[in-house]
Motif scaffolding. Structure first.
Motif, PDB file in Angstrom:
ATOM      1  N   GLY A  29     -27.631  -7.211 -17.233  1.00 23.98           N
ATOM      2  CA  GLY A  29     -27.909  -8.601 -16.897  1.00 23.98           C
ATOM      3  C   GLY A  29     -28.758  -8.748 -15.656  1.00 23.98           C
ATOM      4  O   GLY A  29     -29.638  -7.934 -15.370  1.00 23.98           O
ATOM      5  N   GLU A  30     -28.477  -9.791 -14.902  1.00 24.05           N
ATOM      6  CA  GLU A  30     -29.280 -10.108 -13.717  1.00 24.05           C
ATOM      7  C   GLU A  30     -28.838  -9.332 -12.481  1.00 24.05           C
ATOM      8  O   GLU A  30     -29.460  -9.446 -11.423  1.00 24.05           O
ATOM      9  CB  GLU A  30     -29.169 -11.603 -13.416  1.00 24.05           C
ATOM     10  N   TYR A  31     -27.789  -8.545 -12.605  1.00 29.00           N
ATOM     11  CA  TYR A  31     -27.211  -7.917 -11.422  1.00 29.00           C
ATOM     12  C   TYR A  31     -27.982  -6.665 -11.012  1.00 29.00           C
ATOM     13  O   TYR A  31     -28.368  -5.848 -11.849  1.00 29.00           O
ATOM     14  CB  TYR A  31     -25.734  -7.593 -11.669  1.00 29.00           C
ATOM     15  N   THR A  32     -28.197  -6.536  -9.716  1.00 24.97           N
ATOM     16  CA  THR A  32     -28.959  -5.419  -9.174  1.00 24.97           C
ATOM     17  C   THR A  32     -28.047  -4.228  -8.898  1.00 24.97           C
ATOM     18  O   THR A  32     -26.818  -4.340  -8.923  1.00 24.97           O
ATOM     19  CB  THR A  32     -29.642  -5.823  -7.863  1.00 24.97           C
ATOM     20  N   GLU A  33     -28.664  -3.104  -8.612  1.00 24.81           N
ATOM     21  CA  GLU A  33     -27.887  -1.925  -8.240  1.00 24.81           C
ATOM     22  C   GLU A  33     -27.035  -2.212  -7.009  1.00 24.81           C
ATOM     23  O   GLU A  33     -25.877  -1.791  -6.929  1.00 24.81           O
ATOM     24  CB  GLU A  33     -28.816  -0.742  -7.975  1.00 24.81           C
ATOM     25  N   LYS A  34     -27.587  -2.945  -6.064  1.00 24.10           N
ATOM     26  CA  LYS A  34     -26.829  -3.292  -4.860  1.00 24.10           C
ATOM     27  C   LYS A  34     -25.632  -4.176  -5.205  1.00 24.10           C
ATOM     28  O   LYS A  34     -24.531  -3.973  -4.681  1.00 24.10           O
ATOM     29  CB  LYS A  34     -27.736  -3.999  -3.853  1.00 24.10           C
ATOM     30  N   ILE A  63     -16.195  -4.631 -18.308  1.00 23.04           N
ATOM     31  CA  ILE A  63     -17.358  -4.182 -19.081  1.00 23.04           C
ATOM     32  C   ILE A  63     -17.234  -4.622 -20.535  1.00 23.04           C
ATOM     33  O   ILE A  63     -18.196  -5.117 -21.139  1.00 23.04           O
ATOM     34  CB  ILE A  63     -17.497  -2.650 -18.972  1.00 23.04           C
ATOM     35  N   HIS A  64     -16.048  -4.451 -21.099  1.00 21.60           N
ATOM     36  CA  HIS A  64     -15.823  -4.846 -22.494  1.00 21.60           C
ATOM     37  C   HIS A  64     -15.980  -6.351 -22.672  1.00 21.60           C
ATOM     38  O   HIS A  64     -16.649  -6.811 -23.613  1.00 21.60           O
ATOM     39  CB  HIS A  64     -14.430  -4.403 -22.927  1.00 21.60           C
ATOM     40  N   GLU A  65     -15.385  -7.116 -21.782  1.00 18.30           N
ATOM     41  CA  GLU A  65     -15.388  -8.574 -21.924  1.00 18.30           C
ATOM     42  C   GLU A  65     -16.766  -9.189 -21.684  1.00 18.30           C
ATOM     43  O   GLU A  65     -17.086 -10.234 -22.259  1.00 18.30           O
ATOM     44  CB  GLU A  65     -14.377  -9.184 -20.942  1.00 18.30           C
ATOM     45  N   THR A  66     -17.564  -8.566 -20.833  1.00 16.95           N
ATOM     46  CA  THR A  66     -18.850  -9.164 -20.444  1.00 16.95           C
ATOM     47  C   THR A  66     -20.054  -8.486 -21.082  1.00 16.95           C
ATOM     48  O   THR A  66     -21.188  -8.849 -20.769  1.00 16.95           O
ATOM     49  CB  THR A  66     -19.033  -9.106 -18.914  1.00 16.95           C
ATOM     50  N   TRP A  73     -21.221 -15.839 -19.603  1.00 18.62           N
ATOM     51  CA  TRP A  73     -20.146 -16.192 -18.682  1.00 18.62           C
ATOM     52  C   TRP A  73     -20.068 -15.262 -17.482  1.00 18.62           C
ATOM     53  O   TRP A  73     -19.520 -15.629 -16.436  1.00 18.62           O
ATOM     54  CB  TRP A  73     -18.806 -16.247 -19.418  1.00 18.62           C
ATOM     55  N   SER A  74     -20.630 -14.071 -17.588  1.00 12.68           N
ATOM     56  CA  SER A  74     -20.586 -13.159 -16.438  1.00 12.68           C
ATOM     57  C   SER A  74     -21.727 -13.394 -15.454  1.00 12.68           C
ATOM     58  O   SER A  74     -21.679 -12.915 -14.321  1.00 12.68           O
ATOM     59  CB  SER A  74     -20.630 -11.704 -16.914  1.00 12.68           C
ATOM     60  N   GLN A  75     -22.752 -14.136 -15.878  1.00 14.57           N
ATOM     61  CA  GLN A  75     -23.909 -14.342 -15.003  1.00 14.57           C
ATOM     62  C   GLN A  75     -23.601 -15.387 -13.933  1.00 14.57           C
ATOM     63  O   GLN A  75     -22.684 -16.193 -14.061  1.00 14.57           O
ATOM     64  CB  GLN A  75     -25.120 -14.783 -15.831  1.00 14.57           C
ATOM     65  N   ARG A  76     -24.379 -15.371 -12.869  1.00 13.24           N
ATOM     66  CA  ARG A  76     -24.282 -16.432 -11.879  1.00 13.24           C
ATOM     67  C   ARG A  76     -24.769 -17.740 -12.509  1.00 13.24           C
ATOM     68  O   ARG A  76     -25.719 -17.724 -13.279  1.00 13.24           O
ATOM     69  CB  ARG A  76     -25.149 -16.101 -10.656  1.00 13.24           C
ATOM     70  N   ASN A  80     -17.750 -14.985 -14.389  1.00 17.64           N
ATOM     71  CA  ASN A  80     -16.442 -14.813 -15.020  1.00 17.64           C
ATOM     72  C   ASN A  80     -16.325 -13.368 -15.503  1.00 17.64           C
ATOM     73  O   ASN A  80     -17.107 -12.929 -16.342  1.00 17.64           O
ATOM     74  CB  ASN A  80     -16.296 -15.788 -16.192  1.00 17.64           C
ATOM     75  N   PRO A  81     -15.351 -12.610 -14.988  1.00 21.01           N
ATOM     76  CA  PRO A  81     -15.310 -11.176 -15.266  1.00 21.01           C
ATOM     77  C   PRO A  81     -14.634 -10.780 -16.565  1.00 21.01           C
ATOM     78  O   PRO A  81     -14.770  -9.640 -17.005  1.00 21.01           O
ATOM     79  CB  PRO A  81     -14.503 -10.633 -14.082  1.00 21.01           C
ATOM     80  N   ALA A  82     -13.897 -11.696 -17.180  1.00 25.43           N
ATOM     81  CA  ALA A  82     -13.098 -11.262 -18.330  1.00 25.43           C
ATOM     82  C   ALA A  82     -12.724 -12.415 -19.255  1.00 25.43           C
ATOM     83  O   ALA A  82     -11.621 -12.464 -19.781  1.00 25.43           O
ATOM     84  CB  ALA A  82     -11.836 -10.547 -17.850  1.00 25.43           C
ATOM     85  N   GLY A  83     -13.632 -13.351 -19.445  1.00 20.65           N
ATOM     86  CA  GLY A  83     -13.368 -14.445 -20.374  1.00 20.65           C
ATOM     87  C   GLY A  83     -12.231 -15.352 -19.957  1.00 20.65           C
ATOM     88  O   GLY A  83     -11.579 -15.971 -20.813  1.00 20.65           O
ATOM     89  N   ILE A  84     -11.986 -15.468 -18.663  1.00 15.97           N
ATOM     90  CA  ILE A  84     -10.860 -16.276 -18.185  1.00 15.97           C
ATOM     91  C   ILE A  84     -11.117 -17.749 -18.491  1.00 15.97           C
ATOM     92  O   ILE A  84     -12.100 -18.335 -18.038  1.00 15.97           O
ATOM     93  CB  ILE A  84     -10.638 -16.056 -16.679  1.00 15.97           C
ATOM     94  N   GLY A  85     -10.252 -18.329 -19.285  1.00 14.32           N
ATOM     95  CA  GLY A  85     -10.385 -19.733 -19.655  1.00 14.32           C
ATOM     96  C   GLY A  85     -11.455 -20.016 -20.687  1.00 14.32           C
ATOM     97  O   GLY A  85     -11.675 -21.177 -21.040  1.00 14.32           O
TER      98      GLY A  85
END
Length: 210
Positions: A29-34, A63-66, A73-76, A80-85
């Protein structure tokens, strides 16, 4: 070696570098190595270890959920790390009260789910505290566990009757949860939920140490 019957509570079995490199070796996704190596993975370890949750299983669940941090849902700004709600509820028009909703521009609709302001201070504590709520019966927690559960449940309630109903990752699937008929379980139906998390955890363990 992890299996579907591996307990949620347990020691750290892989290095942070292995967890980071596993994620970075795939689309993320949009997340960097940092973001991943310096913020997200260290936060998992920092939050999991004092309360006894196996950070490898928590990361594998994320990892599985996102989809390895590629899902909407995991992106800014959702984080959301795991489909919460994330219940599957959606509508085309903006809700009168948009709290607890997010607009999915990919699908052009509003979807129900919890968004988090940060990974380290909000999203990951919400996931780990919720795992603790499933793993521990009410009254059996240590003070740090109790505090984290309370923080997690401040984002989304958790039925008291479901406390302690999933000591293993397999039981996080509603199909295998002893209270599944009443609605308990992280994933529904979740027939292979534990196997999927265990498979990712074992793949993380197989990443060579640098």
């Amino acid at each position: 070696m992890y299996t579907a019957d591996s307990p949620i509570l347990g020691p750290q079995t892989a290095a942070m570098d292995q967890m980071s490199r596993y994620i970075l070796s795939r689309p993320h996704g949009e997340y960097t190595e940092k973001d991943i190596a310096d913020v997200i993975i260290p936060a998992y370890v920092r939050i999991c270890l004092p309360v006894g949750v196996d950070p490898v299983l928590a990361v594998a669940q994320m990892i599985h959920e996102t989809g390895n941090l590629t899902s909407f849902w995991s992106q800014r700004p959702q984080r959301n790390p795991a489909g919460i709600g994330v219940t599957g509820q959606w509508q085309t028009h903006q809700p009168a009260n948009p709290s607890g909703w997010a607009y999915n521009s990919q699908r052009q609709r509003w979807e129900a789910g919890v968004s988090f302001a940060t990974w380290a201070d909000d999203a990951i504590p919400a996931q780990i505290g919720r795992l603790l709520a499933y793993a521990l019966r009410e009254g059996s927690e240590t003070p740090p566990q109790r505090e984290l559960i309370a923080k997690a449940l401040s984002y989304r309630p958790f039925p008291r009757a479901f406390r302690g109903s999933a000591q293993t990752i397999k039981q996080l699937g509603r199909a295998h949860n002893p209270l599944g008929a009443q609605g308990a379980g992280w994933a529904s139906p979740g027939h292979n939920y534990g196997e999927a998390i265990a498979r990712i955890a074992n793949q993380i363990l197989a990443v060579p140490l640098s």
